[in-house]
Design an enzyme around this catalytic site. Structure first.
Site: not given
Length: 752
Positions: A531-532, A535, A538
């Site tokens: 999940h991190e 980020h 991105h």
């Protein structure tokens, strides 16, 4: 003007083979061929993350030392003062350029230059203030952060600066502009007007006063939400007193004790910990009241209208319609979940009552155990940190032709002695090896230092270096417990045509390795890491013209889409098979265990989604124009919303919302989790469910979504990518498909 935008970052840790570990390997030579194969077949990336960090003879480098994040000014904490002063002087020059009739470039370019100048100091300072263990550095960083924040407040009241931007947004620039230019300029203008600069003096001063009050009330509410609750021992049955902390004649309840075997313990904790608190009720009411007043003064119908402006949802009407449709869709499925939990409760307890809210987490865990008969001990050996990082790198090579490579940190580059290195993105065909160990001059004084995190560079085959990810993965004393992602430097197109490479920090709390065992992760930790990393990617894969909208600098409901999508990859059986390997033997996870793991993540998914829908609807109701009846308390609203949107009734004389700290940080935006999940599910189903390694789909996703960051209106961009308008109905359809898939997975696995 919100020049400083909320950002996230990523930290991870890598280790290197130490002399002590080398010695143990020599002692163990000849034991088994499997041991030798294990040592020799892991990739350099996996080996680095799986090794116990060295005790290095590091130096107090007086020659050749860099500063934090490679900035020579930060070789000493006093460098923050230099960074601050340089930023202030440059900001003054840029403000003058914005206001000059002889401006020589687009207004939005000057504004973004100003934003970048301030963010590069403020984001760095805020992270070091939080993360650096030395008081000298944290205090200097805090001073710089406060100074830049003060400058931003001054700019928020700079009328000439605002008028110059407003003129360009309303009537066009003197230079030709693109759609992206105009979109970003409008974002700057909206951020400006949130401070009320467009209002008359009396109203503007009121907005400033309300903002200050909101910050203070939010801090006090957050502190109160974490406080334990004490009651006299005599008020609890003697049979369960020992389950709680005892302080003299009082029982101290610190949480909900959701894992307690005895129902009466869970019930007592729930009713005591969530008992209404008059002071917390006052703080929350005042917080909501001031938010509403501030929003209406600035021209919005409610705080919710202000919060969702320029978001993927775009309006509270779409949010409410979406939540109502989700509630209707999920209610029968959640009812089935609760019926099964109630059956389990009756089987476990001879004299059981109806299912209650304090039972749900307990029986969800029990169901995972009873249905799939596996424990954390069965799974952990297959999820060493090195194996997971290797799997991530392999996935990125397949999807984006990007790989993660470990880089040795320069002396003084890291903020603490348990961050080792950085990761960089390198072109896949290029072979990059670790730099040799740092060398020191023989007469230089030294200190013993443990390096326990890594830096990774991220590079693409055709584009070269994309950016750096500093990895701070392991838990340590004094470290903040939340998993998060910090942007240290945003990416942007530079005037000479080159690109300002982004720098982020991934900040996790994984178990530290020992000399014989690497860091072994639970499935939940694996999902958090993916999940991190979503980020971070991105930020890495974006190639935006302006740093104000790079990577995660976009609306909350869109920023979570890439990270939630990575969770789909993390627990897909085909992806799991590429990295779930035993840390000792390198053997892949057995198929049966893998199937149980994947299915266990889907247990009672409908009731969990209903709970998130209830939370989101409560948050919207608190921040809507409907809320403002002086005779209604927040607890009365909670009771009404829970009975309408959750399958289990409100428990009298409890006030769960007074413990819900997300009302401060995610005011009117808690819905973002469900919207992001819906869009991520939709992307997964359309582009990756058939082949999670598709280069064609990965590059399309990067080119049409990730590359733009917040540089395009998110709803239009996502709709164009998916080939269909993003509506409440289309998002609910994606969630329904996801739930059906999960239900089928559970049923198929349990039937075997």
């Amino acid at each position: 003007m919100q020049i400083l935008r909320r950002t996230e970052a990523v930290l991870s840790r890598l280790g290197r083979s130490s002399p002590r570990w080398t010695h143990k390997r020599r002692e163990n030579q000849g034991r088994t061929d499997i041991t030798r194969r294990f040592v020799n077949t892991w990739s350099p990336l996996a080996s680095a993350f799986n090794a116990k960090p060295n005790k290095l003879l590091s130096l107090h480098f007086t020659k050749g030392a860099t500063g934090l994040f490679g900035l020579p000014e930060l070789n000493e904490p006093e460098g923050f003062y230099l960074l601050k002063e340089n930023a202030v002087r440059e900001a003054e020059s840029l403000v003058a350029e914005c206001c000059s009739p002889e401006r020589s470039r687009k207004m939005v370019e000057v504004f973004d230059h100003l934003s970048d100048t301030l963010c590069r100091v403020a984001d760095l300072a805020e992270f070091i203030r939080m993360a650096h263990p030395q008081a000298r550095y944290s205090h200097a960083a805090e001073d710089a952060s406060i100074a830049i924040g003060g400058l931003v407040e001054q700019l928020n009241t700079h009328r000439q600066l605002y008028d110059s931007l407003r003129e360009v947004v309303k009537n066009g620039d003197i230079f030709p502009t693109t759609d992206v230019d105009r979109h970003v300029a409008k974002l700057f203008l909206f951020d400006f007007e949130q401070s009320g600069i467009h209002l008359d003096e009396a109203k503007r001063c009121r907005v400033v006063s309300l903002n200050e009050a909101i910050l203070t009330l939010g801090q006090h509410f957050m502190n109160g939400s974490l406080q334990s609750r004490a009651i006299p021992k005599k008020k609890l049955p003697e049979s369960i007193r020992q389950h709680f902390a005892i302080d003299g004649d009082n029982i101290v309840v610190t949480g909900l004790y959701a894992d307690a075997h005895m129902e009466i313990t869970r019930e007592a904790a729930y009713k005591i910990f969530l008992h209404p608190d008059q002071h917390q009720e006052y703080l929350l009411t005042e917080l909501l009241t001031r938010r509403h007043e501030m929003a209406t003064i600035c021209g919005f119908k409610s705080y919710a209208h202000r919060a969702v402006n320029s978001s993927l949802a775009e309006s509270p009407d779409l949010v409410l319609n979406f939540l109502k449709l989700v509630s209707k869709e999920v209610r029968p499925l959640a009812k089935e979940d609760f019926r099964e939990m109630e059956k389990m409760k009756k089987e476990q307890y001879r004299y059981s009552r109806d299912l209650a809210p304090w039972d749900v987490p307990y029986f969800t865990g029990q169901a995972r155990q009873s249905k799939f008969s596996m424990s954390g001990g069965d799974l952990a050996p297959y999820f060493s940190l090195g194996a997971v990082m290797d799997g991530l790198s392999s996935l990125l090579r397949n999807l984006y032709n990007v790989s993660l490579k470990v880089q040795e940190p320069l002396p003084g580059e890291l903020w603490t002695n348990d961050v080792y290195n950085k990761l960089c993105n390198r072109p896949f065909p290029q072979i990059i090896s670790l730099k040799p160990p740092l060398q020191c001059e023989i007469n230089t004084p030294f200190l013993t230092q443990t390096l326990t995190a890594l830096t990774s560079s991220v590079m693409h085959e055709m584009e070269g270096l994309l950016g750096y990810i500093y990895c701070d993965f392991y838990e340590r004393i004094g470290k903040a417990h939340q998993d998060c992602h910090f942007t240290i430097r945003g990416g942007k197109l530079l005037p000479d045509g080159s690109y300002q490479d982004p720098i982020v920090v991934l900040h996790l709390n994984l178990p530290a390795p020992t000399w014989s065992t690497p860091s072994l992760l639970t499935p939940g930790m694996v999902e958090n890491l993916f999940h991190e990393m979503g980020h971070a990617l991105h930020s890495m894969l974006a190639r935006t013209q302006y740093q104000h909208v790079t990577g995660t600098r976009c609306s909350t409901d869109f920023a979570e889409v890439p990270s939630i999508l990575m969770e789909f990859f993390a627990m897909d059986p085909r992806v799991l098979r590429t990295y779930a390997r035993h840390y000792k033997t390198g053997e892949p996870i057995p198929d049966k265990l893998l199937e149980k793991l994947v299915a266990s993540k889907s247990v009672f998914a409908a009731s969990e989604m209903q709970l998130q829908t209830f939370y989101s609807m409560l948050d919207q109701r608190y921040h809507s124009e409907e809320r403002w009846d002086s005779t209604t308390t927040t607890t009365q609203i909670l009771e009404k919303v829970q009975n309408e949107y959750y399958g289990l009734p409100y428990v009298p004389n409890t006030a769960w919302q007074l413990r819900f700290g997300h009302l401060v940080g995610y005011g009117a935006k808690y819905y973002a989790y469900l919207v992001s999940r819906a869009v991520a599910s939709w992307i997964w189903q359309k582009y990756f469910v058939d082949n999670p390694f598709s280069r064609e789909m990965g590059e399309k996703y990067r080119r049409e979504v990730l590359a733009h960051g917040g540089g395009k209106p998110p709803r239009a961009m996502v709709g164009e990518f998916l080939g269909r308008e993003v509506t409440a109905e289309s998002m609910v359809e994606a969630l329904r498909t996801d739930l059906e898939s999960k239900k089928e997975r559970v049923e198929t696995t349990t039937a075997k």
